[in-house]
Design an enzyme around this catalytic site. Sequence first.
Site, PDB file in Angstrom:
ATOM      1  N   ASP A   1     -90.516 -59.096 -17.713  1.00 37.31           N
ATOM      2  CA  ASP A   1     -90.250 -59.330 -19.129  1.00 37.31           C
ATOM      3  C   ASP A   1     -91.543 -59.514 -19.923  1.00 37.31           C
ATOM      4  OD1 ASP A   1     -88.227 -60.077 -21.190  1.00 37.31           O
ATOM      5  OD2 ASP A   1     -89.314 -61.975 -21.179  1.00 37.31           O
TER       6      ASP A   1
ATOM      7  N   GLU B   1     -91.523 -54.313 -19.138  1.00 32.26           N
ATOM      8  CA  GLU B   1     -90.949 -54.288 -20.471  1.00 32.26           C
ATOM      9  C   GLU B   1     -91.972 -54.757 -21.476  1.00 32.26           C
ATOM     10  OE1 GLU B   1     -88.472 -56.284 -23.872  1.00 32.26           O
ATOM     11  OE2 GLU B   1     -89.955 -57.185 -22.567  1.00 32.26           O
TER      12      GLU B   1
HETATM   13  O1  TEU Z   1     -88.083 -59.189 -24.872  1.00 35.73           O
HETATM   14  C1  TEU Z   1     -89.465 -59.203 -25.022  1.00 35.73           C
HETATM   15  C2  TEU Z   1     -89.973 -58.622 -26.194  1.00 35.73           C
HETATM   16  O2  TEU Z   1     -91.178 -58.703 -26.396  1.00 35.73           O
HETATM   17  C3  TEU Z   1     -89.056 -57.962 -27.129  1.00 35.73           C
HETATM   18  O3  TEU Z   1     -89.157 -58.604 -28.330  1.00 35.73           O
HETATM   19  C4  TEU Z   1     -89.391 -56.537 -27.253  1.00 35.73           C
HETATM   20  O4  TEU Z   1     -90.684 -56.360 -27.682  1.00 35.73           O
HETATM   21  C5  TEU Z   1     -88.454 -55.899 -28.220  1.00 35.73           C
HETATM   22  O5  TEU Z   1     -87.173 -56.027 -27.695  1.00 35.73           O
HETATM   23  C6  TEU Z   1     -88.732 -54.460 -28.427  1.00 35.73           C
HETATM   24  O6  TEU Z   1     -87.697 -53.885 -29.115  1.00 35.73           O
HETATM   25  C7  TEU Z   1     -87.680 -59.886 -23.778  1.00 35.73           C
HETATM   26  C8  TEU Z   1     -86.200 -59.828 -23.558  1.00 35.73           C
HETATM   27  O7  TEU Z   1     -85.797 -58.522 -23.349  1.00 35.73           O
HETATM   28  C9  TEU Z   1     -85.514 -60.500 -24.701  1.00 35.73           C
HETATM   29  O8  TEU Z   1     -84.126 -60.469 -24.550  1.00 35.73           O
HETATM   30  C10 TEU Z   1     -85.988 -61.935 -24.762  1.00 35.73           C
HETATM   31  O9  TEU Z   1     -85.417 -62.565 -25.867  1.00 35.73           O
HETATM   32  C11 TEU Z   1     -87.498 -61.997 -24.839  1.00 35.73           C
HETATM   33  O10 TEU Z   1     -88.096 -61.223 -23.820  1.00 35.73           O
HETATM   34  C12 TEU Z   1     -87.977 -63.402 -24.641  1.00 35.73           C
HETATM   35  O11 TEU Z   1     -87.822 -63.749 -23.313  1.00 35.73           O
END
Ligand code: TEU
Length: 584
Positions: free
Chosen positions: A240, A302
């Site tokens: 993540d 991600e």
């Molecule tokens: O998302 C991480 C994150 O940086 C997102 O904001 C991403 O950049 C964005 O979705 C792009 O469209 C992750 C998880 O997927 C999210 O559900 C969490 O809320 C977040 O981390 C915090 O843990």
Amino acid sequence: MPIRFRWLVALLLLSLCLTSGFAQVQQETAAAAGHQEQQKANDSWWKHAVIYEIYPRSFQDWNGDGVGDINGITQRLDYLRDLGIDAIWLTPMYPSPQVDFGYDIADYTAIDAQYGTMADFDRLVQEAKARNIRVIMDFVANHTSDQNPWFIESRSSRTNPKRDWYIWRDGKTPGQPPNNWLSWFGHSAWQFDIKTGQYYYHYFYPQQPDLNWRNPQVREAMMNVLRFWMDRGVAGFRIDAVSRLYEDPNLHDDPLLPGKNAYGDPNIEHKYTDNLPEVHESLREMRQVVDQYPGDPVLISEADEPNIIELAKMYGSKLDEIQLPMDFQFADVNQLSARRFRELIDQIDHNAAGGQPYFFFNNHDQDRTWNRYGDGIHNDDIAKLMAALLLTTRATPQMYYGEEIGMVTTPPTRKEDVKDPIGKIGWPKEKGRDGERTPMQWDTSKNAGFSTSATPWLRVPTSYVQRNVAVEEKNPNSLLNFYKQLIALRRSQRALRDGSYQALSRQDADVLSYLRKNPQSGESVLVVLNMSSQPKTLMFDLKREGISGSSAKYLLSNPATGAVAVPLNAVPVASFGTFVGAVR
Ligand code: TEU
């Protein structure tokens, strides 16, 4: 020659033949082993897998409490096997106060009781394995919950041994945060903690303090988390928010950009908190840990990398970091633009330096494809076209539950119904992410077969009556059956599995077409995606690509046609139509 000698000579000759034959066999075996090794390297399972993201709260509620659970997922494994899924990525199911629905972890090596027990988890892994489905865990590396015992200790005093596990700083002046850094989820990224009179840093919600990855104890503790789940038989991790792991120790202010965001804060460039070079050291460390395990474990990253340069870096200069970095540029084109998709496929093809591209369109953080690409009239055709794009390039595809049946983003209509905190902070401009997290639509029964509870955690969209697995399974022309056929083709067609990618008709602004070339002499695959509302008839001259035949055999098309083959100098594609054909 006396008869005795003749026998001796004959025996000698025979043994010579045998030994040389044996040596040859030995040589061949060694060559074959070498070839196999080579093939194994080129043939990692995750290059050919279809990976499916499950948001456990919303997939299947087994115990009837309104929240999806592990046993629910186990119950639906046959569905996933029949769809052709090779691996499932499970978003967090660890103990958590659920401020960010699991992305705020209180204990990295346990299962939250609302999803089941560790025994349920072990059974899921086992049952999945029995169906050749691997399980990928979510590794939330950047931050913990503020209820994590590590943070509780850290905030207890300035001298606590875990103080430095998080990022604590004095205010700039009394009442002023240390600098202008902003949380992705709105407002300052610094939270004042009255007990010790300092601020802690949180890229996301204040209840999600950032870990200090510069501290070796933190890194070791996090590597042990990886080991814990690898020991339980998982196949790897989706990591993540990786690009946010490190921030500038000198706390430089981020540059301001024009305008304001949905939370009313000034727009800023996250220059000093994103993609610091140190991220890559940590990714290499994670890779080394999982590489100790058999089964070719996979790391998926991600982060919405801003450009191809940052994305390509995720593979590591020696392909020693992430095997499958998510390509957010590709996911978020947000318009049916043949040019843009072509350009992005080229970019990753040319820049990944041997790394495997990884495409997706949907996930638990953004509106579903149906809404972002549909035009309201041809949505079903467009969804099929997007499915074909996802499943016929060289990239490993990732799906998100429900996209295969055309689930629609269904955001809450009233602020009081919002569950995702960003929807509360940003209402009404930002309604949060509940809309893409609504329960999976299985059938026409109560709550779409998701739950027997009177009140599932999120309301089931009314569209479930037409859009559900049971109804679509029976309809040969449904989106679900289209996905199934595409996934089956990806498996059965050598060209789709291992073939190179060759863009065709590069100047065409409306139609994206490409050839997946069979690495051997068998059938290659021609893909034609009409991204416009105008029906088209296209001409392909594939001689230069080594295709001598003058026609293409239908493998799959939308709309379906009864035809067997079509001449390459006149391939018809309907408006928003899809053609997948075999050529030689
Ligand atoms: O998302 C991480 C994150 O940086 C997102 O904001 C991403 O950049 C964005 O979705 C792009 O469209 C992750 C998880 O997927 C999210 O559900 C969490 O809320 C977040 O981390 C915090 O843990």
